[in-house]
Design a protein around this motif. Structure first.
Motif, PDB file in Angstrom:
ATOM      1  N   ARG A  46       0.825  -1.208   0.000  1.00 57.49           N
ATOM      2  CA  ARG A  46       0.000   0.000   0.000  1.00 57.49           C
ATOM      3  C   ARG A  46       0.861   1.260   0.000  1.00 57.49           C
ATOM      4  N   GLU A  47       1.951   1.228   0.759  1.00 60.47           N
ATOM      5  CA  GLU A  47       2.846   2.377   0.793  1.00 60.47           C
ATOM      6  C   GLU A  47       3.502   2.603  -0.572  1.00 60.47           C
ATOM      7  N   ARG A  48       3.824   1.545  -1.242  1.00 56.90           N
ATOM      8  CA  ARG A  48       4.448   1.671  -2.568  1.00 56.90           C
ATOM      9  C   ARG A  48       3.460   2.224  -3.586  1.00 56.90           C
ATOM     10  N   ALA A  49       2.177   1.843  -3.446  1.00 57.85           N
ATOM     11  CA  ALA A  49       1.158   2.300  -4.395  1.00 57.85           C
ATOM     12  C   ALA A  49       0.777   3.755  -4.171  1.00 57.85           C
ATOM     13  N   CYS A  50       1.033   4.257  -2.965  1.00 61.04           N
ATOM     14  CA  CYS A  50       0.676   5.637  -2.622  1.00 61.04           C
ATOM     15  C   CYS A  50       1.750   6.577  -3.181  1.00 61.04           C
ATOM     16  N   SER A  51       1.352   7.455  -4.088  1.00 59.76           N
ATOM     17  CA  SER A  51       2.344   8.255  -4.814  1.00 59.76           C
ATOM     18  C   SER A  51       2.606   9.626  -4.189  1.00 59.76           C
ATOM     19  N   ARG A  52       2.401   9.737  -2.897  1.00 59.70           N
ATOM     20  CA  ARG A  52       2.706  11.002  -2.223  1.00 59.70           C
ATOM     21  C   ARG A  52       4.202  11.298  -2.287  1.00 59.70           C
ATOM     22  N   ASN A  53       4.512  12.532  -2.582  1.00 64.30           N
ATOM     23  CA  ASN A  53       5.916  12.953  -2.587  1.00 64.30           C
ATOM     24  C   ASN A  53       6.300  13.393  -1.174  1.00 64.30           C
ATOM     25  N   LEU A  54       6.179  12.450  -0.239  1.00 68.35           N
ATOM     26  CA  LEU A  54       6.450  12.729   1.164  1.00 68.35           C
ATOM     27  C   LEU A  54       7.456  11.729   1.702  1.00 68.35           C
ATOM     28  N   GLY A  55       8.344  12.201   2.525  1.00 71.46           N
ATOM     29  CA  GLY A  55       9.309  11.324   3.171  1.00 71.46           C
ATOM     30  C   GLY A  55       9.038  11.225   4.663  1.00 71.46           C
ATOM     31  N   LEU A  56       9.506  10.160   5.259  1.00 64.98           N
ATOM     32  CA  LEU A  56       9.344   9.964   6.700  1.00 64.98           C
ATOM     33  C   LEU A  56      10.156  11.021   7.447  1.00 64.98           C
ATOM     34  N   GLU A  57       9.459  11.848   8.223  1.00 65.86           N
ATOM     35  CA  GLU A  57      10.113  12.905   8.991  1.00 65.86           C
ATOM     36  C   GLU A  57      10.335  12.482  10.447  1.00 65.86           C
ATOM     37  N   HIS A  58       9.304  11.890  11.054  1.00 67.46           N
ATOM     38  CA  HIS A  58       9.386  11.444  12.441  1.00 67.46           C
ATOM     39  C   HIS A  58       8.585  10.159  12.606  1.00 67.46           C
ATOM     40  N   HIS A  59       8.958   9.355  13.583  1.00 68.31           N
ATOM     41  CA  HIS A  59       8.142   8.216  13.984  1.00 68.31           C
ATOM     42  C   HIS A  59       8.237   8.077  15.501  1.00 68.31           C
ATOM     43  N   GLU A  60       7.120   7.650  16.104  1.00 67.40           N
ATOM     44  CA  GLU A  60       7.015   7.589  17.568  1.00 67.40           C
ATOM     45  C   GLU A  60       7.516   8.908  18.174  1.00 67.40           C
ATOM     46  N   LEU A  61       6.949   9.991  17.660  1.00 68.65           N
ATOM     47  CA  LEU A  61       7.375  11.341  18.035  1.00 68.65           C
ATOM     48  C   LEU A  61       6.662  11.774  19.315  1.00 68.65           C
ATOM     49  N   GLU A  62       7.418  11.975  20.376  1.00 69.13           N
ATOM     50  CA  GLU A  62       6.841  12.358  21.661  1.00 69.13           C
ATOM     51  C   GLU A  62       6.929  13.872  21.856  1.00 69.13           C
ATOM     52  N   PHE A  63       5.915  14.406  22.502  1.00 71.18           N
ATOM     53  CA  PHE A  63       6.001  15.818  22.903  1.00 71.18           C
ATOM     54  C   PHE A  63       5.556  15.947  24.359  1.00 71.18           C
ATOM     55  N   GLY A  64       6.261  16.812  25.081  1.00 72.62           N
ATOM     56  CA  GLY A  64       5.939  17.051  26.484  1.00 72.62           C
ATOM     57  C   GLY A  64       6.526  16.052  27.451  1.00 72.62           C
ATOM     58  N   THR A  65       7.408  15.193  26.988  1.00 72.20           N
ATOM     59  CA  THR A  65       8.038  14.221  27.882  1.00 72.20           C
ATOM     60  C   THR A  65       9.548  14.294  27.708  1.00 72.20           C
ATOM     61  N   GLY A  66      10.258  13.813  28.719  1.00 73.98           N
ATOM     62  CA  GLY A  66      11.696  13.825  28.623  1.00 73.98           C
ATOM     63  C   GLY A  66      12.358  13.202  29.829  1.00 73.98           C
ATOM     64  N   ARG A  67      13.011  12.089  29.599  1.00 75.70           N
ATOM     65  CA  ARG A  67      13.829  11.430  30.618  1.00 75.70           C
ATOM     66  C   ARG A  67      13.139  11.307  31.985  1.00 75.70           C
ATOM     67  N   GLY A  68      11.943  10.737  31.957  1.00 76.99           N
ATOM     68  CA  GLY A  68      11.263  10.430  33.207  1.00 76.99           C
ATOM     69  C   GLY A  68      10.478  11.567  33.825  1.00 76.99           C
ATOM     70  N   ARG A  69      10.445  12.725  33.194  1.00 74.27           N
ATOM     71  CA  ARG A  69       9.660  13.824  33.754  1.00 74.27           C
ATOM     72  C   ARG A  69       9.047  14.629  32.611  1.00 74.27           C
ATOM     73  N   HIS A  70       8.008  15.368  32.925  1.00 72.62           N
ATOM     74  CA  HIS A  70       7.358  16.190  31.921  1.00 72.62           C
ATOM     75  C   HIS A  70       8.202  17.430  31.618  1.00 72.62           C
ATOM     76  N   SER A  71       8.182  17.825  30.371  1.00 75.90           N
ATOM     77  CA  SER A  71       8.913  19.001  29.936  1.00 75.90           C
ATOM     78  C   SER A  71       7.909  20.022  29.396  1.00 75.90           C
ATOM     79  N   VAL A  72       7.595  21.029  30.193  1.00 76.09           N
ATOM     80  CA  VAL A  72       6.571  22.003  29.819  1.00 76.09           C
ATOM     81  C   VAL A  72       6.914  22.703  28.512  1.00 76.09           C
ATOM     82  N   GLY A  73       8.195  22.920  28.280  1.00 77.25           N
ATOM     83  CA  GLY A  73       8.615  23.623  27.076  1.00 77.25           C
ATOM     84  C   GLY A  73       8.257  22.926  25.787  1.00 77.25           C
ATOM     85  N   THR A  74       8.042  21.623  25.833  1.00 77.02           N
ATOM     86  CA  THR A  74       7.690  20.891  24.619  1.00 77.02           C
ATOM     87  C   THR A  74       6.287  20.301  24.685  1.00 77.02           C
TER      88      THR A  74
END
Length: 299
Positions: free
Chosen positions: A107-135
């Motif tokens: 299915r991915e091969r058939a999809c002709s989007r001109n897009l590349g993988l930028e991020h995967h399993e992208l977390e926001f607001g977390t960091g090394r065991g504690r919350h990071s308000v800045g993100t």
């Protein structure tokens, strides 16, 4: 996900997230299957990035053959640690998941989007065991965290698509049902990639790994970029005004859920009535369906 849980039913959220009763039974197999699929796809994305393969649609035949072999190895490793391996049942899981993963590559091969993988399993607001308000993603006086399965980006621009994998069907995830069903995950993720990473989200989709479908919300002006061969539905492409409105409504719904949780409001109020209750793990405690049936009988 937690905020969506509250919107689906505040009482179920209270039981699952606040009371959090011990589970004396093994996790349901469908939950384990979903976890295995996510882990395999995450590790596949890591391998693609290390091999500088921007997307499966841009890979050559030799690279595809290598990745298919790698996916098979990853699946065997993840199944071995999942409790689903071994015996006839394990062989059934391996064959079924192998089929869906190979079809994912097709299915991915058939999809002709001109897009590349930028991020995967992208977390926001977390960091090394504690919350990071800045993100964290800020909604008024509240901050939320999350993890996005995948973000694809158009080469040379800031246009991006946010993707959330689903192991089941996504037929109920049209943007037209977001408010009705309490669906806010993809809209909030699109807001996060815009506010935190400075990307321009032109679409967000729930990607079914079971069926050949993707449902969600896309900018109509980007239909040529996003639709061709990609299992999308034409009614999910909208004008700029509707697109912005869907994000704004999701923000209001998230704020409503946050206020409800903070104030301790947990009514038995399933968003889709008995349909929500029929899929709930806490039917034996809540007995909402039984009470509704008794009231109907008394009437």
């Amino acid at each position: 996900t937690n905020l969506e849980s509250y919107l689906r039913c505040p009482y179920a959220y209270f039981l699952g997230k606040v009371i959090s009763p011990a589970d004396f039974e093994e996790s349901a197999s469908y939950l384990i299957v979903g976890s295995v699929l996510h882990k395999v796809l995450d590790r596949l994305a890591t391998r693609m990035r290390s091999a500088t393969i921007p997307s499966l649609s841009m890979a050559d035949e030799e690279q595809i053959a290598f990745l298919r072999k790698h996916v098979k190895e990853l699946l065997n490793e993840e199944l071995a640690g999942s409790g689903l391996d071994g015996g006839v049942q394990g062989a059934v899981y391996r064959a079924g998941l192998g089929f869906h993963l190979n079809r994912f590559i097709d299915r991915e091969r058939a999809c002709s989007r001109n897009l590349g993988l930028e991020h995967h399993e992208l977390e926001f607001g977390t960091g090394r065991g504690r919350h990071s308000v800045g993100t964290m993603l800020r909604l008024g006086d509240s901050f939320i965290t999350g993890r996005i399965d995948r973000v694809d980006r158009e080469e040379g621009t800031d246009r991006a698509v946010v993707i959330d994998y689903k192991s089941g069907s996504t037929s109920g995830y049209s943007h037209m049902k977001f408010e009705e069903k309490g669906i806010i995950q993809i809209p909030l993720y699109m807001m996060a990639v815009r506010e935190i990473w400075g990307l321009n989200p032109v679409g967000g989709e729930y990607y079914s790994l079971k069926d050949s479908e993707r449902r969600g919300l896309y900018l109509g002006q980007c239909q040529d970029l996003l639709a061709t061969g990609c299992d999308t539905t034409s009614t999910d492409f909208v004008d700029d005004e509707t697109f912005a409105k869907r994000l704004k409504v999701a923000e209001k719904m998230a704020t409503h859920a946050i206020k409800g949780i903070r104030s301790g409001r947990f009514p038995r109020d399933p968003v889709e009535g008995n349909e929500t209750c029929s899929k709930c793990d806490f039917q034996g405690i809540c007995r909402q369906t039984a009470r509704a049936a008794n009231f109907a009988g008394a009437a």
